[in-house]
Scaffold this active site. Structure first.
Site, PDB file in Angstrom:
ATOM      1  N   ARG A 300       0.353  -1.233   0.224  1.00 47.80           N
ATOM      2  CA  ARG A 300      -0.014  -0.099   0.389  1.00 47.80           C
ATOM      3  C   ARG A 300       0.766   0.715  -0.156  1.00 47.80           C
ATOM      4  NH1 ARG A 300      -1.366   2.990   4.755  1.00 47.80           N
ATOM      5  NH2 ARG A 300      -1.307   0.753   5.775  1.00 47.80           N
ATOM      6  N   HIS A 304      -3.481   4.320   4.301  1.00 43.08           N
ATOM      7  CA  HIS A 304      -4.489   3.625   4.844  1.00 43.08           C
ATOM      8  C   HIS A 304      -6.395   3.687   4.451  1.00 43.08           C
ATOM      9  CE1 HIS A 304      -7.121  -0.444   6.149  1.00 43.08           C
ATOM     10  NE2 HIS A 304      -7.831   1.004   7.137  1.00 43.08           N
ATOM     11  N   TYR A 313       4.054   5.388  10.921  1.00 40.31           N
ATOM     12  CA  TYR A 313       4.202   4.196  11.671  1.00 40.31           C
ATOM     13  C   TYR A 313       5.401   3.160  10.782  1.00 40.31           C
ATOM     14  CZ  TYR A 313       0.429   3.455   8.549  1.00 40.31           C
ATOM     15  OH  TYR A 313      -0.618   3.604   7.310  1.00 40.31           O
TER      16      TYR A 313
END
Length: 408
Positions: A300, A304, A313
């Protein structure tokens, strides 16, 4: 094939009689060969990174594969250009949706950036009579099924509950509850078997959803009832902020072994490999050989959703490494090296991409606002005093804005 010209598919479970009976598995030479391929995909030993089924390298070089080449042997230069076009237009639509959300035109958006090959490759492997159960990020699969992209945006804008007839395209509405569509797909596939049809079902979900109990339950039922379903996991390596290694001690495709059906890991950024592996899995399903788990190992590249900040993160180094494996650039390199596409093709596609972006922007901004009071409808079949009270409170709240604005 453009979205505008794609005819709606008639919902159907094809009437042919499926070879074999419910609960009976057949062993064919194809199955044996595929079993060999899944063993090869298991890696050299404990702790080794599993091998991927790959037909195109990141540099755009064609790789021979004795197990899966046959599933793309009939792919022509026109087909390759079509796959490239699908990925480019899907990415453009996705980018436009992200921009619209940033401008306040959509409430939220779940981007597919980086996952185009997994979705287009698997989506183009489907027959019209196959049935698809998506999550909420399968915009490329929706494109392949002829769902107009503006219908997807209507849902994220809050003006409809999906915007398309699932039975018109054999493409179910998006599912927000994580993993539940795997059970829906399994139940539908069990119905396909009872109908004696030779169509297949495919369920899409992510690596995060693979940790949900609904997915494990779907694996159990599909295996026991030998259901004609393909579980297509897009492992983009991040379930929001949780990396895959915090969810599973083994590669995800290996989970299928414990349920008694094959699993295979495919290079999720290789559109040809995804096309081939999904065709193989669908053929198994139609032949009465039961479920398959396909793990498309991809990345990805964006957030998200547009409410997420991935920089909190994961680092830029990881993202940049995966950008070098970009699925669109990979196929373009192959097209150019093989003389399957010239600059005229790419220029024409760029013009088409701009037109799609313009159409999407105009369509979203022209969408009428929904009836504010529609949320109170169909809550109870016969009405309810509490709902009536809440409706009246909401009406008074809405009226207060007109009062503050001088009745305008």
């Amino acid at each position: 094939m453009t979205v505008e010209s794609t005819a709606a598919r008639t919902p159907r479970r094809s009437a042919g009689t499926k070879a074999g009976t419910t609960g009976t598995k057949r062993t064919t030479s194809t199955t044996k060969k595929a079993a060999g391929a899944t063993k090869k995909a298991a890696g050299a030993g404990k702790g080794a990174e599993p091998a991927l089924v790959q037909l195109l390298t990141p540099e755009g070089e064609r790789v021979k594969n004795a197990e899966f080449d046959r599933y793309v042997a009939d792919v022509t230069a026109d087909d390759l250009r079509g796959l490239y076009r699908d990925m480019v237009l899907t990415r453009r639509f996705d980018a436009e949706a992200t921009s619209l959300q940033r401008q306040g035109e959509l409430g939220l958006w779940a981007s597919l950036l980086g996952q185009e090959a997994a979705q287009i490759g698997s989506g183009r492997a489907l027959r019209d009579d196959d049935y698809v159960f998506p999550t909420y990020r399968e915009h490329g699969v929706a494109w392949c099924r002829g769902v107009d992209p503006t219908n997807l945006l209507g849902m994220f804008r809050g003006v409809n509950n999906g915007g398309w007839d699932p039975n018109g395209n054999n493409f179910h509405l998006y599912t927000i509850v994580i993993g539940s569509q795997a059970l829906h797909a399994t139940g539908y596939a069990m119905g396909v078997t009872k109908d004696g049809a030779d169509s297949a079902v495919i369920a899409y979900f992510g690596d995060g959803a693979s940790s949900q109990g609904d997915v494990a339950e779907a694996f159990t039922f599909s295996a026991v009832y030998n259901a004609p379903v393909v579980f297509f996991c897009q492992n983009n390596q991040w379930a929001i902020s949780e990396p895959t290694e915090k969810q599973s001690r083994v590669p995800l495709y290996q989970r299928a072994q414990g349920f008694g059906f094959p699993g295979v890991r495919v290079d999720g950024n290789d559109v040809l490999a995804n096309l081939a592996v999904t065709k193989w899995a669908l053929e198994r399903a139609r032949a009465g050989e039961g479920p398959t788990l396909v793990e498309a190992f991809t990345y990805r590249m964006g957030a998200h959703t547009t409410s997420d900040d991935p920089t909190r993160y994961r680092g830029d180094e990881e993202r940049l490494a995966w950008e070098a494996k970009d699925p669109i650039l990979r196929l373009r390199r192959y097209l150019e090296a093989s003389n399957h596409a010239d600059e005229g093709f790419f220029a024409e596609l760029e013009t088409e991409s701009e037109a799609l972006g313009k159409r999407v922007r105009e369509a979203v901004r022209a969408m009428p606002d929904p009836d504010h009071f529609a949320i109170f409808e169909n809550v109870y079949a016969d009405g309810h005093a509490l709902v009536d009270e809440e409706r009246a409170q909401f009406a008074a709240y809405q009226a207060s804005f007109a009062d503050e604005d001088g009745g305008k």
